[in-house]
Design an enzyme around this catalytic site. Structure first.
Site, short mmCIF file in Angstrom:
data_model
loop_
_atom_site.label_atom_id
_atom_site.label_comp_id
_atom_site.label_asym_id
_atom_site.label_seq_id
_atom_site.Cartn_x
_atom_site.Cartn_y
_atom_site.Cartn_z
N ASN A 286 0.83 -1.21 0.00
CA ASN A 286 0.00 0.00 0.00
C ASN A 286 0.86 1.25 0.00
O ASN A 286 0.61 2.21 -0.75
CB ASN A 286 -0.92 0.01 1.23
CG ASN A 286 -2.02 -1.01 1.12
OD1 ASN A 286 -1.78 -2.20 1.00
ND2 ASN A 286 -3.26 -0.56 1.16
N GLU A 287 1.87 1.24 0.86
CA GLU A 287 2.75 2.40 0.98
C GLU A 287 3.42 2.73 -0.35
O GLU A 287 3.52 3.89 -0.75
CB GLU A 287 3.81 2.14 2.04
CG GLU A 287 4.84 3.25 2.19
CD GLU A 287 5.86 2.96 3.28
OE1 GLU A 287 6.89 3.66 3.32
OE2 GLU A 287 5.63 2.02 4.08
N ARG A 288 3.87 1.70 -1.05
CA ARG A 288 4.62 1.93 -2.29
C ARG A 288 3.73 2.44 -3.41
O ARG A 288 4.13 3.31 -4.18
CB ARG A 288 5.35 0.63 -2.67
CG ARG A 288 6.50 0.36 -1.72
CD ARG A 288 7.01 -1.08 -1.74
NE ARG A 288 8.04 -1.25 -0.71
CZ ARG A 288 8.51 -2.41 -0.30
NH1 ARG A 288 8.05 -3.55 -0.84
NH2 ARG A 288 9.44 -2.48 0.64
N ALA A 291 2.84 6.09 -2.46
CA ALA A 291 3.97 7.00 -2.68
C ALA A 291 4.15 7.30 -4.16
O ALA A 291 4.40 8.46 -4.55
CB ALA A 291 5.25 6.40 -2.10
#
Length: 443
Positions: A286-288, A291
């Site tokens: 999710n973070e990647r 971002a």
């Protein structure tokens, strides 16, 4: 696409395209806007008019309530997280894809990514990064694996903007090598007792709670010895050791956190004990994606601002933009950005469909980090001496986005993950490219 979306007969479509490409290569601000309008006619299959409406409304809120304060927050090297997050929480923007029963909107992940694009319009990367931690770094595992108890006590107030959250993974001696973290927690009665510390913690000085990865057993397999635990930051033994000064993201507070005999209830664990490493790896996806979704509008803006500046900046009797190398280079960069945008849309579609997107998300993160460095550095060069000052947005974009190739998994880690999926890392049983375990060329 042209015939279907623009009503243009295919017989003279070639001339239409040629004329518009000629306009693109002139790269004045007006031509750039026309080119972007032409690109926008292409079908972004992961997004709809409803996604764009959410994004547009969020940008209006940002321009009114957040952007007027960004210069001051950059100077102060801090923004009022509780105030900003409460504003966003009250308007529903901190729980877009989170469950309705805990205060979220219950929309699919595509809406979350649409919002990430809107948050990129904030005039300082530190604020949008802090929001990303709140929405898509500290809470996905809690949402997916957490009990009703931890969701009620940590997820609900985080979605509402009443709590500021942070993520505790990296340590002084453990950055990209997540499995090597040393922080430990043991059971004493009905409590976890935690000792250790966390490094480079975004929101660390203002956070109300931490989603903390910590060793909870002595399993020799480091992938089976860890758990995620919700740690209230006002608990006795939790201390902000220091606020860390950074080369970019100035408005975001980053801290080193120490924990000494910190006691929290056993119920504060997220999901199954010993499964924290896998939960965090899932959370990283999710973070990647998030971002990357924020980096693409940053690249768009760098190119647009550079077109505007170089079109009016004169040197040797003509505008900087009139030099063929300059406008060709900007066209080249925009082409790269559009290719990356297509990969983002593919990742979103597959994620919404529930597919494993680890290789694609990893590629997306890798390419985003490298391309944003290339775009901002190339654009800054065209600003000359003005680009080296703090008076213009391009220098802020350049220093803020440099983190993209480091945070959330360094480029080298991304390459290692991709090699594993391709079966070409040293020691792999099958190092032949033709037997990769995923489709790189999925249409």
């Amino acid at each position: 696409v042209i015939e279907g979306r623009s009503g243009i007969n295919a017989e003279y479509g070639h001339n239409y395209i040629t004329n518009n490409l000629r306009k693109m290569l002139s790269c004045t601000r007006t031509a750039f806007k026309r080119t972007r309008a032409l690109v926008s006619q292409c079908r972004h299959y992961a997004f709809t008019a409803e996604h764009e409406s959410l994004k547009d409304n969020l940008i209006k809120l940002i321009d009114k309530e957040i952007n007027p304060h960004c210069d001051k927050w950059e100077k102060d090297q801090m923004f009022p997280a509780h105030e900003v997050f409460k504003l966003l929480g009250d308007n529903g923007y901190l729980g877009i894809s989170k469950p309705v029963e805990y205060g979220g909107l219950g929309l699919d992940y595509g809406y979350e990514i649409a919002a990430a694009g809107a948050f990129a319009s904030i005039n300082c990367g530190g604020v949008s990064m802090a929001i990303a931690v709140q929405c898509d770094m500290s809470t996905p595992a809690l949402t997916k694996y957490g009990s009703h108890h931890v969701k009620e006590n940590f997820l609900r107030p985080t979605i509402a903007g009443d709590y500021v959250s942070c993520l505790g993974v990296s340590e002084v001696g453990s950055g990209s090598d997540v499995s090597s973290i040393k922080s430990r927690a043991y059971v004493d009665g009905n409590e976890w007792v935690i000792n250790g510390g966390k490094m480079w913690t975004t929101n660390g000085t203002q956070a109300d709670w931490m989603c903390m990865l910590v060793n909870t057993n002595d399993n020799p397999n480091p992938h089976r010895s860890k758990s995620l635990i919700c740690v209230p930051m006002d608990t006795k033994g939790v201390a902000v050791h220091r606020k860390i000064a950074k080369m970019g993201m100035h408005s975001s507070d980053t801290a080193e956190i120490t924990m000494e005999n910190v006691r929290v209830p056993l119920d504060n664990i997220i999901g199954e004990e010993g499964r924290g490493f896998q939960q965090q790896m899932s959370q990283f996806q999710n973070e990647r994606i998030y971002a990357a979704a924020g980096s693409i509008p940053a690249m768009d803006r760098a190119i647009q601002e550079t077109i505007a500046y170089t079109s009016q900046r004169q040197a040797f009797g003509k505008s900087i933009l009139d030099n063929q190398y300059v406008h060709y280079r900007l066209a080249e960069l925009q082409t790269e950005v559009e290719c990356l945008r297509a990969l983002l849309h593919q990742c979103v579609e597959q994620h919404v469909a529930g597919e494993d997107i680890t290789p694609q998300a990893t590629m997306l993160k890798l390419k985003s980090g490298r391309l944003v460095r290339e775009v901002t550095d190339s654009c800054l060069q065209f600003w000359g001496g003005m680009g080296y000052t703090d008076d213009v947005i391009i220098s802020r974009l350049w220093r803020d986005t440099r983190l993209m190739s480091i945070g959330g998994g360094a480029d080298e880690v991304m390459l290692n993950v991709i090699c594993k999926y391709m079966g070409i890392e040293p020691g792999s049983e099958d190092r032949r490219f033709g037997k990769t375990s995923f489709s790189i060329y999925r249409c």
